[in-house]
Design a protein around this motif. Structure first.
Motif, PDB file in Angstrom:
ATOM      1  N   LEU A  83     -51.483 -34.940  60.189  1.00 31.77           N
ATOM      2  CA  LEU A  83     -50.576 -34.871  61.333  1.00 31.77           C
ATOM      3  C   LEU A  83     -50.073 -33.445  61.559  1.00 31.77           C
ATOM      4  O   LEU A  83     -50.050 -32.947  62.691  1.00 31.77           O
ATOM      5  CB  LEU A  83     -49.402 -35.817  61.129  1.00 31.77           C
ATOM      6  CG  LEU A  83     -48.387 -35.897  62.285  1.00 31.77           C
ATOM      7  CD1 LEU A  83     -49.077 -36.344  63.562  1.00 31.77           C
ATOM      8  CD2 LEU A  83     -47.244 -36.837  61.925  1.00 31.77           C
ATOM      9  N   GLN A 275     -57.356 -42.335  53.839  1.00 30.46           N
ATOM     10  CA  GLN A 275     -56.314 -42.957  54.658  1.00 30.46           C
ATOM     11  C   GLN A 275     -55.992 -44.378  54.200  1.00 30.46           C
ATOM     12  O   GLN A 275     -54.933 -44.921  54.520  1.00 30.46           O
ATOM     13  CB  GLN A 275     -56.745 -42.987  56.134  1.00 30.46           C
ATOM     14  CG  GLN A 275     -57.193 -41.647  56.682  1.00 30.46           C
ATOM     15  CD  GLN A 275     -56.135 -40.580  56.552  1.00 30.46           C
ATOM     16  OE1 GLN A 275     -54.958 -40.838  56.770  1.00 30.46           O
ATOM     17  NE2 GLN A 275     -56.536 -39.380  56.182  1.00 30.46           N
ATOM     18  N   ILE A 304     -55.579 -39.396  62.580  1.00 26.59           N
ATOM     19  CA  ILE A 304     -55.102 -38.721  61.374  1.00 26.59           C
ATOM     20  C   ILE A 304     -56.283 -38.266  60.522  1.00 26.59           C
ATOM     21  O   ILE A 304     -56.254 -37.180  59.916  1.00 26.59           O
ATOM     22  CB  ILE A 304     -54.179 -39.643  60.560  1.00 26.59           C
ATOM     23  CG1 ILE A 304     -52.925 -39.995  61.382  1.00 26.59           C
ATOM     24  CG2 ILE A 304     -53.775 -38.991  59.250  1.00 26.59           C
ATOM     25  CD1 ILE A 304     -52.077 -38.796  61.725  1.00 26.59           C
ATOM     26  N   HIS A 308     -57.108 -34.658  59.218  1.00 26.67           N
ATOM     27  CA  HIS A 308     -57.348 -34.413  57.787  1.00 26.67           C
ATOM     28  C   HIS A 308     -58.606 -33.566  57.610  1.00 26.67           C
ATOM     29  O   HIS A 308     -58.620 -32.602  56.826  1.00 26.67           O
ATOM     30  CB  HIS A 308     -57.496 -35.755  57.062  1.00 26.67           C
ATOM     31  CG  HIS A 308     -57.497 -35.632  55.575  1.00 26.67           C
ATOM     32  ND1 HIS A 308     -57.119 -36.668  54.752  1.00 26.67           N
ATOM     33  CD2 HIS A 308     -57.836 -34.617  54.745  1.00 26.67           C
ATOM     34  CE1 HIS A 308     -57.217 -36.304  53.496  1.00 26.67           C
ATOM     35  NE2 HIS A 308     -57.667 -35.048  53.462  1.00 26.67           N
TER      36      HIS A 308
END
Length: 387
Positions: A83, A275, A304, A308
């Motif tokens: 994020l 995740q 996300i 990443h």
């Protein structure tokens, strides 16, 4: 994401004035910081030497596994990065666009000035001043206030690492300087959240294995900690992870299942699979409505994950100092343990000032009194006696 490690290091260097609000909150809530006692620390260290699982297993990611060293990914929220990378790159992209438009307007101004007709050039001056001011001001604010947060995910080491050296009986933590830097710790004296139920954290759900060295062991006037491997789904997984590490350091790699070695190259699946670490417990026990809700928010996991991967691409492979890389090899020196003298003078000053926050009290913790004692009330004097 290195937010926890960065916050822990900042807290160790925090001046007394910055902790006044914390003291006020403690008084308002009626809570007080409880310092550990030497007997409790000794008991936790003794628990860390005991076998806690018959199925030792490392869930990784493991980067090195041989007769001398075991190297595993570290960091409590490192798998959840993404994020901050998206927000940071959006800000940087906006600054670059404004700077590019400013340069483009400047090139147009040069073309107009070189034209024989000499047209009005103020229509190009205004965009140059406006866009240049925006780009410079935003760049200053980002470098001054935002870069410190961006470096928790980008423009830094790709991973936090922890390396166990069986030959030297030492543990090495690889962290950026703003998170405490690279330190050398003794294996003897470590405590673990997987060693006993007393030291377990949240039943092992959603958190990695935690290793801890008290100030009695570190010699730096403050404790050291490291989160090892993937987030757990239960305490049993963390016990297996800890038992794998303990047997490697105390008995050697013989008899241990060989873990899968992970590459430092930032492959895409290294960004998306983390995740879902520690979520198996929730998937299995979740209701049908919850499972449908999780499916609906899958695009968020995808976004996300992309952040990443972007974070991994914009970081560099962590590299150990030569002394640590060669530690345990025949004829090579043993790295000295990290001490307070290894820190810069201004850091030493702050650590000395805050040493009382982490002091381990000698002896045992006093037993709490089970019953309250009341003083016998004295009889009130009669009025006749007073007269």
């Amino acid at each position: 994401m290195y937010f926890f490690e960065w916050g822990s290091w900042v807290m160790k260097l925090e001046p007394e004035e910055a902790r006044k609000d914390d003291h006020k909150l403690e008084k308002k809530l009626g809570t007080k910081r409880k310092l550990p006692y030497a007997s409790e620390d000794d008991e936790e260290q003794a628990d860390a030497r005991i076998c806690v699982s018959q199925t030792p297993k490392s869930r990784g990611p493991v980067y090195v596994f041989n007769d001398t060293s075991l190297e595993i990914r570290s960091g409590t929220l490192e798998a959840k990065r993404g994020l901050i990378s998206i927000i940071s790159m959006s800000i940087i992209a906006l600054i670059l666009i404004e700077a590019g438009l400013c340069v483009k307007s400047f090139m147009h101004l040069i073309e107009h000035l070189s034209s024989p007709k000499k047209p009005s050039y103020w229509q190009h001056i205004y965009p140059i001043i406006f866009l240049g001011t925006l780009a410079i001001s935003k760049s200053y604010l980002y470098i001054r206030y935002g870069l410190r947060f961006s470096r928790l995910e980008i423009f830094t080491s790709r991973h936090l690492l922890i390396r166990f050296n069986r030959k030297t009986q030492q543990v090495y933590l690889h962290r950026p300087s703003y998170c405490g830097g690279i330190v050398t710790l003794p294996w003897k004296g470590v405590t673990s959240s997987g060693a006993s139920e007393k030291t377990a954290i949240a039943s092992g759900i959603g958190v990695p294995l935690f290793l801890y060295w008290s100030p009695r062991v570190t010699g730096t006037l403050h404790p050291e900690g490291a989160w090892v491997g993937k987030a757990g789904n239960n305490q049993a997984e963390l016990r297996d992870e800890w038992e794998f590490i303990r047997r490697f350091m105390d008995e050697g790699p013989q008899g241990l299942p060989r873990p899968r070695i992970t590459s430092h190259f930032p492959w895409p699946w290294q960004a998306f699979t983390p995740q879902f670490e520690g979520l198996t417990h929730y998937f299995r026990r979740a209701s049908r409505t919850t499972k449908v809700g999780l499916l609906l928010i899958c695009p968020a996991f995808l976004i996300i994950g992309l952040g990443h991967w972007l974070s991994l691409l914009l970081c560099w492979k962590p590299r150990w100092p030569k002394l640590i890389r060669q530690a345990g090899l025949p004829g090579k020196p043993i790295p000295p343990l990290t001490t307070l003298a290894d820190r810069p003078p201004h850091i030493q000053e702050r650590l000395r000032a805050n040493a009382h926050l982490w002091t381990v009290r000698p002896g045992k913790r006093p037993e709490r009194k089970t019953g309250a004692t009341f003083r016998r009330r004295q009889p009130k004097p009669n009025n006749s006696e007073q007269s």
